[in-house]
Design a protein around this motif. Sequence first.
Motif, PDB file in Angstrom:
ATOM      1  N   LEU A   1      61.832  11.343  20.333  1.00 13.02           N
ATOM      2  CA  LEU A   1      62.274  10.638  19.132  1.00 13.02           C
ATOM      3  C   LEU A   1      61.459   9.359  18.911  1.00 13.02           C
ATOM      4  O   LEU A   1      61.155   8.999  17.775  1.00 13.02           O
ATOM      5  N   ALA A   2      61.101   8.692  19.994  1.00 13.56           N
ATOM      6  CA  ALA A   2      60.275   7.491  19.853  1.00 13.56           C
ATOM      7  C   ALA A   2      58.915   7.846  19.256  1.00 13.56           C
ATOM      8  O   ALA A   2      58.396   7.134  18.394  1.00 13.56           O
ATOM      9  N   ALA A   3      58.343   8.949  19.719  1.00 13.13           N
ATOM     10  CA  ALA A   3      57.049   9.374  19.180  1.00 13.13           C
ATOM     11  C   ALA A   3      57.161   9.726  17.700  1.00 13.13           C
ATOM     12  O   ALA A   3      56.284   9.391  16.893  1.00 13.13           O
ATOM     13  N   PHE A   4      58.239  10.399  17.328  1.00 16.58           N
ATOM     14  CA  PHE A   4      58.451  10.743  15.920  1.00 16.58           C
ATOM     15  C   PHE A   4      58.672   9.484  15.082  1.00 16.58           C
ATOM     16  O   PHE A   4      58.238   9.408  13.925  1.00 16.58           O
ATOM     17  N   THR A   5      59.350   8.509  15.651  1.00 15.51           N
ATOM     18  CA  THR A   5      59.573   7.253  14.936  1.00 15.51           C
ATOM     19  C   THR A   5      58.253   6.540  14.658  1.00 15.51           C
ATOM     20  O   THR A   5      58.045   5.971  13.583  1.00 15.51           O
ATOM     21  N   MET A   6      57.342   6.583  15.618  1.00 14.57           N
ATOM     22  CA  MET A   6      56.029   5.982  15.423  1.00 14.57           C
ATOM     23  C   MET A   6      55.274   6.680  14.291  1.00 14.57           C
ATOM     24  O   MET A   6      54.643   6.036  13.454  1.00 14.57           O
ATOM     25  N   LEU A   7      55.365   8.014  14.253  1.00 11.58           N
ATOM     26  CA  LEU A   7      54.726   8.758  13.170  1.00 11.58           C
ATOM     27  C   LEU A   7      55.314   8.365  11.821  1.00 11.58           C
ATOM     28  O   LEU A   7      54.599   8.152  10.840  1.00 11.58           O
ATOM     29  N   PHE A   8      56.646   8.285  11.779  1.00 12.46           N
ATOM     30  CA  PHE A   8      57.327   7.944  10.541  1.00 12.46           C
ATOM     31  C   PHE A   8      56.932   6.550  10.070  1.00 12.46           C
ATOM     32  O   PHE A   8      56.603   6.348   8.889  1.00 12.46           O
ATOM     33  N   ALA A   9      56.962   5.596  10.975  1.00 13.05           N
ATOM     34  CA  ALA A   9      56.634   4.220  10.606  1.00 13.05           C
ATOM     35  C   ALA A   9      55.185   4.100  10.141  1.00 13.05           C
ATOM     36  O   ALA A   9      54.883   3.371   9.191  1.00 13.05           O
ATOM     37  N   THR A  10      54.286   4.837  10.793  1.00 13.27           N
ATOM     38  CA  THR A  10      52.884   4.806  10.379  1.00 13.27           C
ATOM     39  C   THR A  10      52.718   5.388   8.982  1.00 13.27           C
ATOM     40  O   THR A  10      52.008   4.834   8.130  1.00 13.27           O
ATOM     41  N   GLY A  11      53.387   6.508   8.723  1.00 16.00           N
ATOM     42  CA  GLY A  11      53.295   7.135   7.412  1.00 16.00           C
ATOM     43  C   GLY A  11      53.805   6.250   6.297  1.00 16.00           C
ATOM     44  O   GLY A  11      53.153   6.102   5.256  1.00 16.00           O
ATOM     45  N   GLN A  12      54.956   5.619   6.509  1.00 11.16           N
ATOM     46  CA  GLN A  12      55.506   4.792   5.441  1.00 11.16           C
ATOM     47  C   GLN A  12      54.785   3.450   5.318  1.00 11.16           C
ATOM     48  O   GLN A  12      54.960   2.735   4.334  1.00 11.16           O
ATOM     49  N   THR A  13      53.949   3.135   6.300  1.00 16.29           N
ATOM     50  CA  THR A  13      53.121   1.931   6.195  1.00 16.29           C
ATOM     51  C   THR A  13      51.918   2.166   5.289  1.00 16.29           C
ATOM     52  O   THR A  13      51.608   1.328   4.425  1.00 16.29           O
ATOM     53  N   ILE A  14      51.253   3.298   5.443  1.00 17.41           N
ATOM     54  CA  ILE A  14      50.041   3.543   4.658  1.00 17.41           C
ATOM     55  C   ILE A  14      50.339   4.157   3.292  1.00 17.41           C
ATOM     56  O   ILE A  14      49.532   4.031   2.368  1.00 17.41           O
ATOM     57  N   GLY A  15      51.503   4.800   3.144  1.00 15.38           N
ATOM     58  CA  GLY A  15      51.808   5.498   1.907  1.00 15.38           C
ATOM     59  C   GLY A  15      51.767   4.647   0.650  1.00 15.38           C
ATOM     60  O   GLY A  15      51.094   5.003  -0.329  1.00 15.38           O
ATOM     61  N   PRO A  16      52.476   3.518   0.601  1.00 16.54           N
ATOM     62  CA  PRO A  16      52.487   2.711  -0.630  1.00 16.54           C
ATOM     63  C   PRO A  16      51.117   2.170  -1.010  1.00 16.54           C
ATOM     64  O   PRO A  16      50.786   2.096  -2.197  1.00 16.54           O
ATOM     65  N   TRP A  17      50.319   1.807  -0.019  1.00 13.82           N
ATOM     66  CA  TRP A  17      48.981   1.290  -0.314  1.00 13.82           C
ATOM     67  C   TRP A  17      48.103   2.367  -0.938  1.00 13.82           C
ATOM     68  O   TRP A  17      47.461   2.159  -1.973  1.00 13.82           O
ATOM     69  N   LEU A  18      48.117   3.558  -0.331  1.00 20.90           N
ATOM     70  CA  LEU A  18      47.324   4.654  -0.876  1.00 20.90           C
ATOM     71  C   LEU A  18      47.847   5.091  -2.238  1.00 20.90           C
ATOM     72  O   LEU A  18      47.075   5.371  -3.162  1.00 20.90           O
ATOM     73  N   GLY A  19      49.187   5.127  -2.371  1.00 22.23           N
ATOM     74  CA  GLY A  19      49.770   5.474  -3.661  1.00 22.23           C
ATOM     75  C   GLY A  19      49.419   4.465  -4.737  1.00 22.23           C
ATOM     76  O   GLY A  19      49.186   4.835  -5.895  1.00 22.23           O
ATOM     77  N   GLY A  20      49.375   3.191  -4.366  1.00 24.18           N
ATOM     78  CA  GLY A  20      49.013   2.158  -5.324  1.00 24.18           C
ATOM     79  C   GLY A  20      47.565   2.275  -5.769  1.00 24.18           C
ATOM     80  O   GLY A  20      47.242   2.095  -6.949  1.00 24.18           O
ATOM     81  N   ILE A  21      46.666   2.580  -4.830  1.00 21.41           N
ATOM     82  CA  ILE A  21      45.263   2.780  -5.180  1.00 21.41           C
ATOM     83  C   ILE A  21      45.117   3.966  -6.133  1.00 21.41           C
ATOM     84  O   ILE A  21      44.382   3.909  -7.132  1.00 21.41           O
ATOM     85  N   LEU A  22      45.839   5.041  -5.833  1.00 22.32           N
ATOM     86  CA  LEU A  22      45.791   6.220  -6.691  1.00 22.32           C
ATOM     87  C   LEU A  22      46.279   5.889  -8.099  1.00 22.32           C
ATOM     88  O   LEU A  22      45.665   6.288  -9.100  1.00 22.32           O
ATOM     89  N   ALA A  23      47.382   5.133  -8.177  1.00 18.15           N
ATOM     90  CA  ALA A  23      47.926   4.759  -9.487  1.00 18.15           C
ATOM     91  C   ALA A  23      46.955   3.856 -10.246  1.00 18.15           C
ATOM     92  O   ALA A  23      46.837   3.958 -11.471  1.00 18.15           O
ATOM     93  N   GLU A  24      46.271   2.983  -9.515  1.00 24.03           N
ATOM     94  CA  GLU A  24      45.336   2.058 -10.142  1.00 24.03           C
ATOM     95  C   GLU A  24      44.195   2.800 -10.848  1.00 24.03           C
ATOM     96  O   GLU A  24      43.709   2.362 -11.891  1.00 24.03           O
ATOM     97  N   HIS A  25      43.807   3.930 -10.304  1.00 22.38           N
ATOM     98  CA  HIS A  25      42.684   4.677 -10.855  1.00 22.38           C
ATOM     99  C   HIS A  25      43.124   5.835 -11.760  1.00 22.38           C
ATOM    100  O   HIS A  25      42.268   6.515 -12.331  1.00 22.38           O
TER     101      HIS A  25
END
Length: 390
Positions: A322-346
Amino acid sequence: MTATWRAARLALGTASALGLARFAYGLLVPAMRQDLRWTLAEAGAISTANGLGYLIGAVATAALVRRCGTAAAFRWGMVVTALALAGTAASDVFAVLLAIRAVAGASGAVVFIAGGVIAARAAARAGSSVPITVYFAGTGLGIVLSGLTVPGLADRWQVAWLGLGAAAGLATLLCWTAAETGEERPGGAVGRARMRPLWRVAVAYFLFAAGYITYITFLSVYLADRHAPVAQVLLTWTMLGAAVVAAPVLWSRPITRWPGTRALALVLGVLAGGAALALLSGSSAVVITSAITYGATFMAVPAAVTAHIHTAVPRADWTATLAAFTMLFATGQTIGPWLGGILAEHTSTAAPLAWTAALCAAAAVLAAAPVRPGPAPRPPTSPELDAEIR
């Protein structure tokens, strides 16, 4: 104090840590972006900072609990969350706002995890999983409160942040005594993370984490771009939060009774469809339906993943996996908004919604694929399973 009543008061922790400290930001993006002249990528980066803080907080929680105790970690996490929310109003410097949002993410993670442990202990003593369900439904309460109050203050975003901080402060006072446990569990072996047999579920969880957060971060931007009235924003957000509260009623049986990853695949598929629905039409009815579908599903995904781990992994390895899955989850939700924002910008402000739909659809396909069962299957009926790190 009954276990359910204690969980209801502890639910003010998830209301603050997630409903206010993470998701309310989405309501304030349009006003902050206009006033501070942000690009959509910069707006996404602020959410990314919050996700990075959550990642740090999730990693630090175990050590903090061992040092201070579960109750103290929960209480002071609530205090720091309230101060960080109010502190967001104190500066318009981008770097400072990044730091404050990261602090709110870190303290929110501590609150979320420690409160879940306390609620699980109360549920175990009561012999019922109801307190766990009540605790996690508090997220929706925070979203509803934000939806009812923030849209009217959006043009004065500093006032809105002060109000959110005051609400979190009041929540801290109301749930302070509910955090008392009277017991602490000493640290022990955490086992080994069993990632190889669950690699499809792990990838699906990462895709979900990177996808789900962009919808709620940019939903208000999407509505503002279509000149939606304040009343529509208020109704959309409030209905989304109400759906989060109702989600346990809809999904608890499939998650605890269906074998394998069937429930996870279904939840992810419905979530993807709900996000895509808003792309079909800008009408208020369609967007509200999309928001309700999103709210009714996104918090069910971590629950379904946790339940599957408890059936597919030996008990001794639950914590490490579960700790390993939590790390995956936290990493995903960290990069998601930034990448989504770049996509929206273009492209357009509809892009983050499409991003959510695409990633969650891909995650649903992966979850639907056969997964090799672990050596010690058992039904996830114990209340303690819901207390694991989301």
